[in-house]
Write a protein that holds these residues in place. Structure first.
Motif, PDB file in Angstrom:
ATOM      1  N   UNK A   1      81.655  41.588  89.305  1.00  0.00           N
ATOM      2  CA  UNK A   1      82.577  40.666  88.660  1.00  0.00           C
ATOM      3  C   UNK A   1      83.993  40.959  89.138  1.00  0.00           C
ATOM      4  N   UNK A   2      84.686  39.894  89.550  1.00  0.00           N
ATOM      5  CA  UNK A   2      86.008  40.016  90.154  1.00  0.00           C
ATOM      6  C   UNK A   2      87.030  39.256  89.319  1.00  0.00           C
ATOM      7  N   UNK A   3      88.139  39.931  89.009  1.00  0.00           N
ATOM      8  CA  UNK A   3      89.247  39.293  88.294  1.00  0.00           C
ATOM      9  C   UNK A   3      90.260  38.769  89.290  1.00  0.00           C
ATOM     10  N   UNK A   4      90.716  37.543  89.091  1.00  0.00           N
ATOM     11  CA  UNK A   4      91.799  36.962  89.871  1.00  0.00           C
ATOM     12  C   UNK A   4      92.706  36.202  88.918  1.00  0.00           C
ATOM     13  N   UNK A   5      93.831  35.734  89.419  1.00  0.00           N
ATOM     14  CA  UNK A   5      94.726  34.932  88.594  1.00  0.00           C
ATOM     15  C   UNK A   5      94.229  33.498  88.430  1.00  0.00           C
ATOM     16  N   UNK A   6      93.103  33.193  89.038  1.00  0.00           N
ATOM     17  CA  UNK A   6      92.450  31.903  88.822  1.00  0.00           C
ATOM     18  C   UNK A   6      91.334  32.002  87.799  1.00  0.00           C
ATOM     19  N   UNK A   7      90.919  33.222  87.464  1.00  0.00           N
ATOM     20  CA  UNK A   7      89.825  33.420  86.531  1.00  0.00           C
ATOM     21  C   UNK A   7      88.901  34.529  86.995  1.00  0.00           C
ATOM     22  N   UNK A   8      87.749  34.629  86.349  1.00  0.00           N
ATOM     23  CA  UNK A   8      86.755  35.657  86.661  1.00  0.00           C
ATOM     24  C   UNK A   8      85.605  35.026  87.436  1.00  0.00           C
ATOM     25  N   UNK A   9      85.227  35.687  88.536  1.00  0.00           N
ATOM     26  CA  UNK A   9      84.137  35.210  89.388  1.00  0.00           C
ATOM     27  C   UNK A   9      83.016  36.241  89.410  1.00  0.00           C
ATOM     28  N   UNK A  10      81.780  35.766  89.537  1.00  0.00           N
ATOM     29  CA  UNK A  10      80.644  36.622  89.805  1.00  0.00           C
ATOM     30  C   UNK A  10      80.256  36.480  91.261  1.00  0.00           C
ATOM     31  N   UNK A  11      80.162  37.589  91.980  1.00  0.00           N
ATOM     32  CA  UNK A  11      79.807  37.576  93.403  1.00  0.00           C
ATOM     33  C   UNK A  11      78.462  38.258  93.585  1.00  0.00           C
ATOM     34  N   UNK A  12      77.448  37.500  94.008  1.00  0.00           N
ATOM     35  CA  UNK A  12      76.121  38.048  94.256  1.00  0.00           C
ATOM     36  C   UNK A  12      76.137  38.731  95.627  1.00  0.00           C
ATOM     37  N   UNK A  13      75.924  40.046  95.636  1.00  0.00           N
ATOM     38  CA  UNK A  13      76.148  40.820  96.847  1.00  0.00           C
ATOM     39  C   UNK A  13      75.051  40.672  97.879  1.00  0.00           C
ATOM     40  N   UNK A  14      73.870  40.176  97.504  1.00  0.00           N
ATOM     41  CA  UNK A  14      72.814  39.946  98.493  1.00  0.00           C
ATOM     42  C   UNK A  14      73.088  38.682  99.299  1.00  0.00           C
ATOM     43  N   UNK A  15      73.549  37.661  98.612  1.00  0.00           N
ATOM     44  CA  UNK A  15      73.787  36.372  99.273  1.00  0.00           C
ATOM     45  C   UNK A  15      75.253  36.122  99.577  1.00  0.00           C
ATOM     46  N   UNK A  16      76.146  36.907  98.970  1.00  0.00           N
ATOM     47  CA  UNK A  16      77.595  36.727  99.084  1.00  0.00           C
ATOM     48  C   UNK A  16      78.026  35.355  98.576  1.00  0.00           C
TER      49      UNK A  16
END
Length: 406
Positions: free
Chosen positions: A351-366
Protein backbone atom coordinates in the motif's frame (compact mmCIF):
# COMPACT_ATOMS: atom_id res chain seq x y z
CA UNK A 1 -85.85 -11.18 -36.49
CA UNK A 2 -86.95 -8.04 -34.82
CA UNK A 3 -84.88 -8.48 -31.73
CA UNK A 4 -81.20 -8.26 -32.02
CA UNK A 5 -79.29 -11.03 -30.51
CA UNK A 6 -76.66 -9.98 -28.01
CA UNK A 7 -73.17 -11.00 -28.96
CA UNK A 8 -71.53 -13.62 -26.85
CA UNK A 9 -68.29 -12.58 -25.37
CA UNK A 10 -65.44 -15.00 -25.80
CA UNK A 11 -64.09 -16.25 -22.50
CA UNK A 12 -61.19 -14.17 -21.19
CA UNK A 13 -58.00 -15.91 -20.04
CA UNK A 14 -57.58 -16.11 -16.30
CA UNK A 15 -55.25 -13.47 -14.90
CA UNK A 16 -51.78 -14.76 -14.02
CA UNK A 17 -51.24 -15.59 -10.37
CA UNK A 18 -49.55 -12.81 -8.40
CA UNK A 19 -45.77 -13.12 -8.35
CA UNK A 20 -44.42 -15.10 -5.48
CA UNK A 21 -43.07 -12.89 -2.74
CA UNK A 22 -39.28 -12.94 -2.53
CA UNK A 23 -39.56 -13.30 1.22
CA UNK A 24 -41.71 -16.41 0.85
CA UNK A 25 -38.95 -18.36 -0.89
CA UNK A 26 -37.47 -21.26 1.05
CA UNK A 27 -34.23 -20.53 2.86
CA UNK A 28 -32.26 -22.94 0.68
CA UNK A 29 -33.39 -21.01 -2.42
CA UNK A 30 -32.49 -17.69 -0.80
CA UNK A 31 -29.06 -19.08 0.04
CA UNK A 32 -28.52 -19.99 -3.63
CA UNK A 33 -29.32 -16.40 -4.59
CA UNK A 34 -27.31 -14.67 -1.87
CA UNK A 35 -24.20 -16.81 -2.33
CA UNK A 36 -23.69 -15.13 -5.72
CA UNK A 37 -23.49 -11.62 -4.25
CA UNK A 38 -20.19 -9.74 -4.54
CA UNK A 39 -18.14 -10.56 -1.43
CA UNK A 40 -17.96 -7.12 0.20
CA UNK A 41 -19.58 -7.14 3.69
CA UNK A 42 -21.75 -4.15 2.72
CA UNK A 43 -23.73 -6.44 0.42
CA UNK A 44 -24.36 -9.07 3.08
CA UNK A 45 -25.30 -6.39 5.57
CA UNK A 46 -27.83 -4.87 3.18
CA UNK A 47 -29.44 -8.28 2.79
CA UNK A 48 -29.42 -8.87 6.57
CA UNK A 49 -31.32 -5.65 7.13
CA UNK A 50 -34.10 -6.81 4.80
CA UNK A 51 -35.75 -9.22 7.23
CA UNK A 52 -35.06 -11.62 10.07
CA UNK A 53 -35.23 -14.50 7.59
CA UNK A 54 -32.62 -12.93 5.29
CA UNK A 55 -30.37 -12.22 8.26
CA UNK A 56 -30.60 -15.83 9.45
CA UNK A 57 -29.59 -17.05 5.99
CA UNK A 58 -26.51 -14.85 5.49
CA UNK A 59 -25.14 -15.13 9.04
CA UNK A 60 -25.27 -18.89 9.53
CA UNK A 61 -21.97 -20.74 9.44
CA UNK A 62 -22.75 -23.17 6.56
CA UNK A 63 -23.73 -20.26 4.30
CA UNK A 64 -20.57 -18.33 5.18
CA UNK A 65 -18.41 -21.38 4.42
CA UNK A 66 -20.06 -21.63 1.00
CA UNK A 67 -19.65 -17.90 0.50
CA UNK A 68 -15.93 -18.15 1.27
CA UNK A 69 -15.46 -21.08 -1.11
CA UNK A 70 -17.46 -19.34 -3.84
CA UNK A 71 -15.14 -16.33 -3.75
CA UNK A 72 -11.87 -18.21 -3.56
CA UNK A 73 -11.46 -17.96 0.21
CA UNK A 74 -10.06 -14.44 -0.28
CA UNK A 75 -11.92 -11.92 1.90
CA UNK A 76 -12.19 -8.45 0.36
CA UNK A 77 -10.45 -5.42 1.78
CA UNK A 78 -12.92 -3.65 4.07
CA UNK A 79 -10.64 -0.82 5.12
CA UNK A 80 -7.63 0.24 7.15
CA UNK A 81 -6.97 0.57 10.85
CA UNK A 82 -4.39 3.20 11.73
CA UNK A 83 -3.02 4.91 14.82
CA UNK A 84 -2.97 8.51 13.63
CA UNK A 85 -5.43 10.66 15.63
CA UNK A 86 -5.88 7.75 18.07
CA UNK A 87 -6.93 4.41 16.55
CA UNK A 88 -9.52 4.88 13.86
CA UNK A 89 -10.87 2.96 10.94
CA UNK A 90 -11.05 4.19 7.35
CA UNK A 91 -13.40 2.04 5.25
CA UNK A 92 -12.86 1.46 1.59
CA UNK A 93 -14.60 -0.60 -1.04
CA UNK A 94 -12.31 -2.60 -3.26
CA UNK A 95 -12.30 -1.08 -6.71
CA UNK A 96 -13.82 2.23 -5.59
CA UNK A 97 -11.84 5.29 -4.57
CA UNK A 98 -14.59 6.84 -2.48
CA UNK A 99 -16.29 4.84 0.30
CA UNK A 100 -20.05 4.87 0.01
CA UNK A 101 -22.47 5.29 2.91
CA UNK A 102 -23.26 1.58 2.88
CA UNK A 103 -19.56 0.76 3.08
CA UNK A 104 -19.12 3.02 6.07
CA UNK A 105 -22.12 1.43 7.74
CA UNK A 106 -20.69 -2.04 7.14
CA UNK A 107 -17.31 -1.12 8.60
CA UNK A 108 -16.34 -2.07 12.14
CA UNK A 109 -17.72 0.41 14.65
CA UNK A 110 -18.23 0.60 18.42
CA UNK A 111 -21.78 -0.65 18.04
CA UNK A 112 -20.52 -3.64 16.06
CA UNK A 113 -18.02 -4.85 18.65
CA UNK A 114 -15.06 -2.82 17.40
CA UNK A 115 -13.31 0.06 19.15
CA UNK A 116 -15.20 1.21 22.23
CA UNK A 117 -14.67 4.20 24.59
CA UNK A 118 -12.89 1.93 27.07
CA UNK A 119 -10.30 1.25 24.35
CA UNK A 120 -9.40 4.93 23.93
CA UNK A 121 -5.68 5.33 23.45
CA UNK A 122 -5.09 1.67 22.61
CA UNK A 123 -2.65 1.24 19.72
CA UNK A 124 -3.18 -1.13 16.81
CA UNK A 125 -0.28 -3.59 16.49
CA UNK A 126 -1.47 -5.96 13.77
CA UNK A 127 -4.43 -7.10 11.68
CA UNK A 128 -4.60 -10.55 10.17
CA UNK A 129 -7.41 -12.74 8.81
CA UNK A 130 -10.31 -10.89 10.40
CA UNK A 131 -8.69 -10.26 13.79
CA UNK A 132 -7.09 -7.06 15.08
CA UNK A 133 -4.55 -6.83 17.92
CA UNK A 134 -4.27 -3.72 20.10
CA UNK A 135 -2.12 -2.73 23.09
CA UNK A 136 -3.29 -0.69 26.10
CA UNK A 137 -1.79 2.75 26.85
CA UNK A 138 0.09 1.34 29.87
CA UNK A 139 1.36 -1.47 27.58
CA UNK A 140 0.34 -4.14 30.10
CA UNK A 141 -2.71 -5.53 28.27
CA UNK A 142 -3.55 -6.72 24.78
CA UNK A 143 -6.92 -6.88 23.04
CA UNK A 144 -7.70 -9.43 20.33
CA UNK A 145 -10.66 -8.00 18.47
CA UNK A 146 -12.94 -9.63 15.90
CA UNK A 147 -14.91 -6.56 14.76
CA UNK A 148 -17.38 -8.25 12.43
CA UNK A 149 -18.29 -11.09 14.80
CA UNK A 150 -18.50 -8.90 17.93
CA UNK A 151 -15.82 -10.84 19.78
CA UNK A 152 -13.14 -9.34 22.02
CA UNK A 153 -10.56 -10.97 24.28
CA UNK A 154 -8.37 -9.07 26.75
CA UNK A 155 -5.00 -10.65 27.54
CA UNK A 156 -2.47 -9.63 30.20
CA UNK A 157 1.06 -9.10 28.90
CA UNK A 158 3.62 -11.83 29.76
CA UNK A 159 4.65 -11.83 33.43
CA UNK A 160 8.32 -10.99 32.89
CA UNK A 161 7.58 -8.13 30.54
CA UNK A 162 8.16 -4.56 31.77
CA UNK A 163 6.52 -1.52 30.12
CA UNK A 164 9.92 0.20 29.86
CA UNK A 165 10.97 -2.47 27.34
CA UNK A 166 10.52 -1.81 23.64
CA UNK A 167 7.84 -4.23 22.48
CA UNK A 168 5.38 -5.15 19.76
CA UNK A 169 3.15 -8.12 19.00
CA UNK A 170 1.25 -9.81 16.20
CA UNK A 171 -1.86 -11.98 16.04
CA UNK A 172 -1.37 -15.16 13.99
CA UNK A 173 -3.21 -18.26 12.89
CA UNK A 174 -2.17 -21.42 14.67
CA UNK A 175 0.63 -23.08 12.65
CA UNK A 176 -0.71 -26.02 10.69
CA UNK A 177 -4.36 -25.00 11.06
CA UNK A 178 -6.29 -26.57 8.20
CA UNK A 179 -8.95 -23.87 7.99
CA UNK A 180 -8.74 -21.55 5.03
CA UNK A 181 -7.66 -18.03 5.84
CA UNK A 182 -11.10 -16.74 4.97
CA UNK A 183 -12.49 -18.66 7.95
CA UNK A 184 -9.57 -18.45 10.39
CA UNK A 185 -11.77 -17.02 13.09
CA UNK A 186 -13.48 -20.38 13.51
CA UNK A 187 -10.13 -21.87 14.59
CA UNK A 188 -7.59 -21.21 17.31
CA UNK A 189 -5.19 -18.30 17.14
CA UNK A 190 -1.94 -17.21 18.71
CA UNK A 191 -0.08 -14.04 19.61
CA UNK A 192 3.66 -13.54 19.12
CA UNK A 193 4.97 -10.96 21.60
CA UNK A 194 8.52 -9.68 21.13
CA UNK A 195 10.39 -7.20 23.33
CA UNK A 196 13.90 -5.87 23.77
CA UNK A 197 15.02 -5.75 27.40
CA UNK A 198 17.22 -3.16 29.07
CA UNK A 199 20.14 -5.63 28.98
CA UNK A 200 20.01 -5.72 25.18
CA UNK A 201 18.29 -9.08 24.99
CA UNK A 202 15.53 -10.05 22.56
CA UNK A 203 12.67 -11.86 24.33
CA UNK A 204 9.81 -13.65 22.58
CA UNK A 205 6.62 -15.03 24.14
CA UNK A 206 3.89 -17.10 22.47
CA UNK A 207 0.23 -17.02 23.51
CA UNK A 208 -2.24 -19.76 22.58
CA UNK A 209 -5.99 -19.21 22.60
CA UNK A 210 -6.38 -22.95 23.25
CA UNK A 211 -4.48 -22.90 26.55
CA UNK A 212 -4.98 -19.24 27.46
CA UNK A 213 -1.32 -19.10 28.57
CA UNK A 214 1.97 -17.50 27.56
CA UNK A 215 5.08 -19.54 26.78
CA UNK A 216 8.54 -17.99 26.87
CA UNK A 217 10.70 -19.01 23.93
CA UNK A 218 14.03 -20.46 25.01
CA UNK A 219 16.78 -20.04 22.41
CA UNK A 220 19.54 -22.62 22.05
CA UNK A 221 21.98 -19.94 20.93
CA UNK A 222 22.18 -16.33 22.03
CA UNK A 223 19.37 -14.33 20.49
CA UNK A 224 20.21 -11.41 18.19
CA UNK A 225 20.57 -8.09 19.97
CA UNK A 226 19.10 -5.83 17.30
CA UNK A 227 16.03 -4.09 18.78
CA UNK A 228 12.71 -4.32 16.94
CA UNK A 229 11.31 -1.26 15.18
CA UNK A 230 8.06 -1.27 17.19
CA UNK A 231 6.40 1.27 14.89
CA UNK A 232 6.28 -1.18 11.98
CA UNK A 233 4.17 -4.36 11.81
CA UNK A 234 5.64 -7.76 11.10
CA UNK A 235 5.05 -9.87 8.00
CA UNK A 236 4.19 -13.57 8.24
CA UNK A 237 5.45 -15.87 5.47
CA UNK A 238 4.41 -19.44 6.17
CA UNK A 239 5.58 -20.19 9.71
CA UNK A 240 8.18 -17.42 9.79
CA UNK A 241 7.61 -13.93 11.21
CA UNK A 242 9.72 -11.02 9.95
CA UNK A 243 10.26 -7.77 11.85
CA UNK A 244 12.26 -4.72 10.83
CA UNK A 245 14.90 -3.76 13.37
CA UNK A 246 15.89 -0.19 14.17
CA UNK A 247 19.06 -0.95 12.22
CA UNK A 248 19.34 -2.06 8.60
CA UNK A 249 18.37 -5.61 9.53
CA UNK A 250 15.33 -7.87 9.43
CA UNK A 251 14.71 -10.32 12.29
CA UNK A 252 13.27 -13.69 11.26
CA UNK A 253 11.54 -15.96 13.81
CA UNK A 254 10.28 -19.47 13.01
CA UNK A 255 7.13 -20.21 15.03
CA UNK A 256 7.69 -23.98 14.94
CA UNK A 257 11.46 -24.33 15.42
CA UNK A 258 11.84 -21.18 17.57
CA UNK A 259 14.92 -20.17 15.60
CA UNK A 260 15.67 -16.45 15.46
CA UNK A 261 18.22 -14.90 13.12
CA UNK A 262 19.12 -11.66 11.38
CA UNK A 263 18.92 -10.84 7.68
CA UNK A 264 20.63 -7.71 6.31
CA UNK A 265 18.49 -5.57 4.04
CA UNK A 266 19.54 -5.60 0.37
CA UNK A 267 20.06 -1.85 -0.04
CA UNK A 268 22.51 0.59 1.45
CA UNK A 269 20.18 2.53 3.72
CA UNK A 270 21.49 5.34 5.85
CA UNK A 271 21.21 4.15 9.44
CA UNK A 272 20.50 7.70 10.63
CA UNK A 273 17.79 8.37 8.06
CA UNK A 274 14.67 6.80 9.54
CA UNK A 275 12.48 8.18 6.76
CA UNK A 276 14.55 6.35 4.15
CA UNK A 277 14.58 3.11 6.15
CA UNK A 278 10.84 3.21 6.81
CA UNK A 279 10.07 3.61 3.10
CA UNK A 280 10.70 -0.10 2.61
CA UNK A 281 8.98 -3.33 3.56
CA UNK A 282 9.49 -7.07 3.70
CA UNK A 283 7.09 -8.62 1.18
CA UNK A 284 6.02 -12.13 0.21
CA UNK A 285 4.89 -13.69 -3.07
CA UNK A 286 1.42 -15.24 -3.02
CA UNK A 287 2.66 -18.83 -2.70
CA UNK A 288 4.67 -17.92 0.40
CA UNK A 289 7.68 -19.78 -0.95
CA UNK A 290 10.15 -16.94 -0.68
CA UNK A 291 10.85 -13.57 0.86
CA UNK A 292 10.94 -10.25 -0.91
CA UNK A 293 11.95 -6.70 -0.12
CA UNK A 294 10.56 -3.50 -1.63
CA UNK A 295 12.13 -0.06 -1.36
CA UNK A 296 11.14 3.32 -2.76
CA UNK A 297 13.94 5.75 -3.51
CA UNK A 298 13.47 9.02 -5.38
CA UNK A 299 11.64 8.13 -8.63
CA UNK A 300 11.94 4.35 -8.46
CA UNK A 301 10.47 1.29 -6.78
CA UNK A 302 13.05 -1.45 -6.29
CA UNK A 303 12.19 -5.11 -5.66
CA UNK A 304 14.41 -7.98 -4.49
CA UNK A 305 13.90 -11.67 -3.73
CA UNK A 306 15.82 -13.71 -1.15
CA UNK A 307 17.81 -16.78 -2.08
CA UNK A 308 17.48 -19.47 0.60
CA UNK A 309 19.67 -22.56 0.98
CA UNK A 310 18.35 -25.20 3.42
CA UNK A 311 15.96 -22.60 4.78
CA UNK A 312 18.73 -20.07 5.51
CA UNK A 313 18.98 -16.71 3.76
CA UNK A 314 22.06 -16.49 1.56
CA UNK A 315 21.72 -13.41 -0.62
CA UNK A 316 19.32 -10.92 -2.15
CA UNK A 317 18.72 -11.12 -5.88
CA UNK A 318 17.49 -7.94 -7.63
CA UNK A 319 14.20 -8.55 -9.44
CA UNK A 320 13.26 -5.23 -10.99
CA UNK A 321 13.46 -1.47 -10.77
CA UNK A 322 10.42 0.44 -12.02
CA UNK A 323 9.74 4.15 -12.26
CA UNK A 324 6.88 5.20 -10.01
CA UNK A 325 5.18 7.27 -12.69
CA UNK A 326 4.72 4.12 -14.78
CA UNK A 327 2.95 2.40 -11.88
CA UNK A 328 0.80 5.23 -10.51
CA UNK A 329 -1.02 8.22 -12.07
CA UNK A 330 1.31 10.77 -10.51
CA UNK A 331 0.79 13.70 -12.85
CA UNK A 332 1.56 16.87 -10.93
CA UNK A 333 2.68 14.98 -7.80
CA UNK A 334 6.24 14.91 -6.55
CA UNK A 335 7.33 11.30 -6.59
CA UNK A 336 9.44 11.79 -3.49
CA UNK A 337 6.14 12.06 -1.60
CA UNK A 338 5.22 8.43 -2.40
CA UNK A 339 5.57 6.30 0.73
CA UNK A 340 5.17 2.63 1.71
CA UNK A 341 2.51 2.49 4.44
CA UNK A 342 1.43 -1.16 4.61
CA UNK A 343 1.40 -4.63 3.12
CA UNK A 344 -1.10 -7.45 2.49
CA UNK A 345 0.87 -10.67 2.87
CA UNK A 346 -1.93 -12.85 1.47
CA UNK A 347 -2.22 -10.98 -1.82
CA UNK A 348 1.37 -9.62 -2.06
CA UNK A 349 0.00 -6.09 -2.29
CA UNK A 350 1.96 -3.11 -1.00
CA UNK A 351 0.00 0.00 0.00
CA UNK A 352 1.39 3.35 -1.13
CA UNK A 353 0.48 6.80 0.19
CA UNK A 354 0.50 9.75 -2.20
CA UNK A 355 -1.03 13.21 -2.20
CA UNK A 356 -3.62 11.83 -4.60
CA UNK A 357 -4.71 9.08 -2.21
CA UNK A 358 -3.81 5.52 -1.23
CA UNK A 359 -3.02 2.92 -3.89
CA UNK A 360 -2.63 -0.85 -3.71
CA UNK A 361 0.19 -2.20 -5.90
CA UNK A 362 0.14 -5.93 -6.68
CA UNK A 363 3.82 -6.86 -6.84
CA UNK A 364 3.42 -9.95 -9.04
CA UNK A 365 1.63 -8.11 -11.83
CA UNK A 366 2.73 -4.54 -11.00
CA UNK A 367 -0.90 -3.45 -11.41
CA UNK A 368 -2.15 -0.64 -9.17
CA UNK A 369 -5.62 0.29 -7.91
CA UNK A 370 -6.71 3.45 -6.14
CA UNK A 371 -8.34 2.54 -2.83
CA UNK A 372 -8.82 5.88 -1.09
CA UNK A 373 -8.91 9.49 -2.07
CA UNK A 374 -6.58 11.80 -0.18
CA UNK A 375 -7.29 11.51 3.56
CA UNK A 376 -4.39 13.51 4.90
CA UNK A 377 -1.07 12.15 6.12
CA UNK A 378 -0.78 8.43 6.84
CA UNK A 379 2.32 6.81 8.27
CA UNK A 380 1.29 3.17 8.70
CA UNK A 381 -1.95 1.30 7.94
CA UNK A 382 -3.17 -2.14 8.99
CA UNK A 383 -5.41 -3.63 6.26
CA UNK A 384 -8.59 -5.25 7.52
CA UNK A 385 -10.26 -7.92 5.37
CA UNK A 386 -13.44 -9.83 6.15
CA UNK A 387 -16.45 -11.70 4.76
CA UNK A 388 -18.38 -11.42 8.00
CA UNK A 389 -21.10 -9.12 9.21
CA UNK A 390 -22.33 -8.93 12.79
CA UNK A 391 -24.78 -11.49 14.08
CA UNK A 392 -27.61 -8.96 14.21
CA UNK A 393 -26.71 -7.28 10.93
CA UNK A 394 -25.90 -3.97 12.63
CA UNK A 395 -23.04 -1.82 11.54
CA UNK A 396 -22.99 1.48 13.40
CA UNK A 397 -23.17 4.99 12.02
CA UNK A 398 -20.76 7.25 10.20
CA UNK A 399 -20.13 9.14 13.43
CA UNK A 400 -18.72 5.96 14.99
CA UNK A 401 -15.94 5.59 12.42
CA UNK A 402 -13.28 7.90 11.10
CA UNK A 403 -13.66 8.14 7.32
CA UNK A 404 -12.28 10.12 4.42
CA UNK A 405 -13.59 13.51 3.51
CA UNK A 406 -13.43 14.04 -0.24
Amino acid sequence: MGATMSRRRSPQPAPPPPPQSFASLPENVLAEIFVNLPPHPANLRSVALGSHQFRDVVTNRPFLRRFHARHGDAPPLVGFFLNENIPRFIPTRSGEATPSASDRAAAPAPGAGALEPRDAGWLVLSSRHGRVLLQSPDRLRLLVLDPMACRRLYIDAPLRYRPKYQSTASVICVPGADAGHGDCRSSAFGVVFVCFSNIFQTLIYLYSSETGKWEKVEFQDMAPRAPIDVMRPCVQVGDVMYWHSVFTLVLAFNINTHQLHEIPVPVDLNGDDYVARSNSNVVAPKDGSSLGFVYISLHNLQLWASNFVSGVHVEWIPQRTVRLDTLLPLSGVRMRHVRVIGFDEDENVVYLWTKLGVFGLQLDTMQSKKLLNYCGWMYRVYPYKSFFITADGSGGSDDDIGHCQN
